[in-house]
Design a protein around this motif. Structure first.
Motif, mmCIF file in Angstrom:
data_model
loop_
_atom_site.group_PDB
_atom_site.id
_atom_site.type_symbol
_atom_site.label_atom_id
_atom_site.label_comp_id
_atom_site.label_asym_id
_atom_site.label_seq_id
_atom_site.Cartn_x
_atom_site.Cartn_y
_atom_site.Cartn_z
ATOM 1 N N TYR A 58 0.835 -1.200 0.000
ATOM 2 C CA TYR A 58 0.000 0.000 0.000
ATOM 3 C C TYR A 58 0.875 1.257 0.000
ATOM 4 O O TYR A 58 0.663 2.184 -0.779
ATOM 5 C CB TYR A 58 -0.930 0.000 1.227
ATOM 6 C CG TYR A 58 -1.751 1.248 1.326
ATOM 7 C CD1 TYR A 58 -2.905 1.394 0.563
ATOM 8 C CD2 TYR A 58 -1.355 2.317 2.142
ATOM 9 C CE1 TYR A 58 -3.649 2.568 0.610
ATOM 10 C CE2 TYR A 58 -2.078 3.484 2.198
ATOM 11 C CZ TYR A 58 -3.231 3.605 1.431
ATOM 12 O OH TYR A 58 -3.958 4.763 1.471
ATOM 13 N N SER A 59 1.882 1.257 0.895
ATOM 14 C CA SER A 59 2.730 2.437 1.044
ATOM 15 C C SER A 59 3.534 2.719 -0.234
ATOM 16 O O SER A 59 3.626 3.862 -0.695
ATOM 17 C CB SER A 59 3.680 2.232 2.224
ATOM 18 O OG SER A 59 4.333 3.418 2.538
ATOM 19 N N ALA A 60 4.091 1.642 -0.808
ATOM 20 C CA ALA A 60 4.887 1.807 -2.029
ATOM 21 C C ALA A 60 4.003 2.311 -3.172
ATOM 22 O O ALA A 60 4.384 3.242 -3.895
ATOM 23 C CB ALA A 60 5.532 0.475 -2.404
ATOM 24 N N LEU A 61 2.807 1.721 -3.299
ATOM 25 C CA LEU A 61 1.910 2.136 -4.385
ATOM 26 C C LEU A 61 1.397 3.561 -4.157
ATOM 27 O O LEU A 61 1.202 4.324 -5.102
ATOM 28 C CB LEU A 61 0.746 1.145 -4.530
ATOM 29 C CG LEU A 61 1.150 -0.217 -5.121
ATOM 30 C CD1 LEU A 61 0.077 -1.269 -4.862
ATOM 31 C CD2 LEU A 61 1.439 -0.114 -6.630
ATOM 32 N N LEU A 79 5.166 -5.403 -8.446
ATOM 33 C CA LEU A 79 4.042 -4.461 -8.264
ATOM 34 C C LEU A 79 3.992 -3.437 -9.403
ATOM 35 O O LEU A 79 3.098 -2.602 -9.457
ATOM 36 C CB LEU A 79 4.175 -3.713 -6.930
ATOM 37 C CG LEU A 79 3.896 -4.517 -5.650
ATOM 38 C CD1 LEU A 79 4.276 -3.699 -4.414
ATOM 39 C CD2 LEU A 79 2.425 -4.921 -5.565
ATOM 40 N N GLY A 80 4.990 -3.478 -10.267
ATOM 41 C CA GLY A 80 4.980 -2.590 -11.438
ATOM 42 C C GLY A 80 5.739 -1.284 -11.211
ATOM 43 O O GLY A 80 5.576 -0.336 -11.977
ATOM 44 N N LYS A 107 -3.746 -5.509 -5.121
ATOM 45 C CA LYS A 107 -4.150 -4.099 -5.009
ATOM 46 C C LYS A 107 -5.490 -4.005 -4.278
ATOM 47 O O LYS A 107 -5.701 -3.139 -3.437
ATOM 48 C CB LYS A 107 -4.277 -3.471 -6.401
ATOM 49 C CG LYS A 107 -2.925 -3.073 -7.000
ATOM 50 C CD LYS A 107 -3.151 -2.317 -8.272
ATOM 51 C CE LYS A 107 -1.855 -1.764 -8.810
ATOM 52 N NZ LYS A 107 -1.993 -1.197 -10.142
ATOM 53 N N LYS A 108 -6.370 -4.935 -4.611
ATOM 54 C CA LYS A 108 -7.698 -4.919 -3.975
ATOM 55 C C LYS A 108 -7.549 -5.187 -2.477
ATOM 56 O O LYS A 108 -8.152 -4.519 -1.653
ATOM 57 C CB LYS A 108 -8.584 -5.993 -4.626
ATOM 58 C CG LYS A 108 -10.054 -5.594 -4.583
ATOM 59 C CD LYS A 108 -10.975 -6.661 -5.135
ATOM 60 C CE LYS A 108 -11.017 -6.694 -6.655
ATOM 61 N NZ LYS A 108 -11.696 -7.901 -7.162
ATOM 62 N N MET A 109 -6.708 -6.189 -2.119
ATOM 63 C CA MET A 109 -6.501 -6.518 -0.704
ATOM 64 C C MET A 109 -5.909 -5.335 0.061
ATOM 65 O O MET A 109 -6.206 -5.113 1.226
ATOM 66 C CB MET A 109 -5.536 -7.700 -0.559
ATOM 67 C CG MET A 109 -6.144 -9.022 -0.862
ATOM 68 S SD MET A 109 -4.865 -10.280 -0.566
ATOM 69 C CE MET A 109 -5.041 -11.253 -2.020
ATOM 70 N N ALA A 110 -5.002 -4.614 -0.618
ATOM 71 C CA ALA A 110 -4.339 -3.473 0.042
ATOM 72 C C ALA A 110 -5.245 -2.234 0.012
ATOM 73 O O ALA A 110 -4.929 -1.220 0.611
ATOM 74 C CB ALA A 110 -3.005 -3.180 -0.632
#
Ligand code: GLU
Length: 282
Positions: free
Chosen positions: A25-28, A68-69, A277-280
């Motif tokens: 989450y933080s990285a994204l 994560l891209g 992504k959905k989980m985060a």
């Protein structure tokens, strides 16, 4: 026409375990903010704590972030390779008379606190009662000559008096008055590793020209001390964006020590990037 410098964002994980959903989450979050601001994105490996950090976790961080891209400016900054930068910062503070050696063990601090009958706590835990700040010069010199191991602490009251009032800007909370005194005399160089999280972060955010520091609200209070260090070391002042933390279904914060689900474990179980992504909650 003068061109403004390109903004720079960062993600700064510690390789003391595998990245979990909270890190994703933080990285994204940081990455998305960087994209929105047409900014560069930097990675920093915060591995000064050699007792907890491992190379295999650093390798896993690269792999997970790429999965994560995310892409980052190469090479990432590896803190353990830059100990001389932290030493220089310590020398600058020392020259201003703001550091003192602290020989206390954890146990001695506990005992001192118990005897005083007061146990004030700050964001990093128990506030240091100041025992070694009051050592006589003779006693200090004797202990140094004897080779007793010591940490270096900041005389926070003296430091605050020197800088006067300081402020910082948080993207979601606005203008904040810095209150570094809530930490008491923080350790800036640990006995074992000769630097600390607070010192290294303040130095590195400046050396990497970070214009916006993105990280979780669990580190919101730390910014008070980072802002003070920037003023003392005459470093540029970025803005900050502290994001919310994600929680599991029982409302507990995700953390390495709680066995939060590691991204690589979720990947191995066949989850896609979209699933993660959905989980985060991204
Ligand atoms: N290395 C810290 C952590 O993994 C983050 C430091 C920061 O973003 O300032 O919790």
């Amino acid at each position: 026409m003068t061109t403004l410098p390109q903004p720079i964002f960062r993600f700064a994980p510690s390789p003391s375990g595998y990245l979990h959903l909270g890190h994703a989450y933080s990285a994204l979050f940081s990455w998305t903010q960087a994209q929105k601001n047409n900014a560069q994105f930097m990675l920093r490996i915060e591995d000064i704590d050699t007792t907890r950090c491992r190379k295999e976790f650093t390798e896993a961080i690269y792999e997970d972030l790429a999965w994560l891209g995310l892409t980052w400016v190469d090479p990432p900054r590896i803190q353990s390779e830059h100990m001389e930068d932290y030493q220089q910062a310590l020398t600058k503070l020392e020259n201003q008379g703001l550091l003192y050696p602290c020989f206390c063990t954890r146990k001695e601090i506990q005992q001192e606190v118990q005897q005083s009958g007061r146990a004030p706590h700050g964001p990093d835990g128990l506030i240091y009662p100041g025992t070694c700040r009051n050592l006589s010069a003779t006693e200090k010199d004797e202990r140094l000559a004897r080779g007793d191991s010591y940490a270096l602490r900041l005389d926070t009251t003296k430091a605050c008096a020197l800088t006067g009032d300081l402020f910082w800007k948080d993207q979601s909370k606005g203008k904040i008055k810095a209150t570094p005194e809530i930490f008491g005399d923080v350790v800036l160089a640990r006995k074992d590793i000769h630097t600390s999280y607070h010192l290294s972060v303040a130095v590195d955010d400046a050396l990497q020209n970070i214009s916006c520091v993105t990280r979780g609200t669990d580190l919101f209070e730390a910014t008070h001390i980072h802002r003070l260090l920037q003023a003392l070391l005459k470093l540029p002042v970025p803005t900050w964006h502290h994001h919310d933390l994600i929680h599991d279904k029982d409302g507990n914060r995700l953390a390495k020590r709680h066995n939060a689900l590691a991204i690589r474990e979720l990947r191995a179980r066949g989850n896609s990037l979209e699933d993660i992504k959905k989980m985060a909650g991204v």
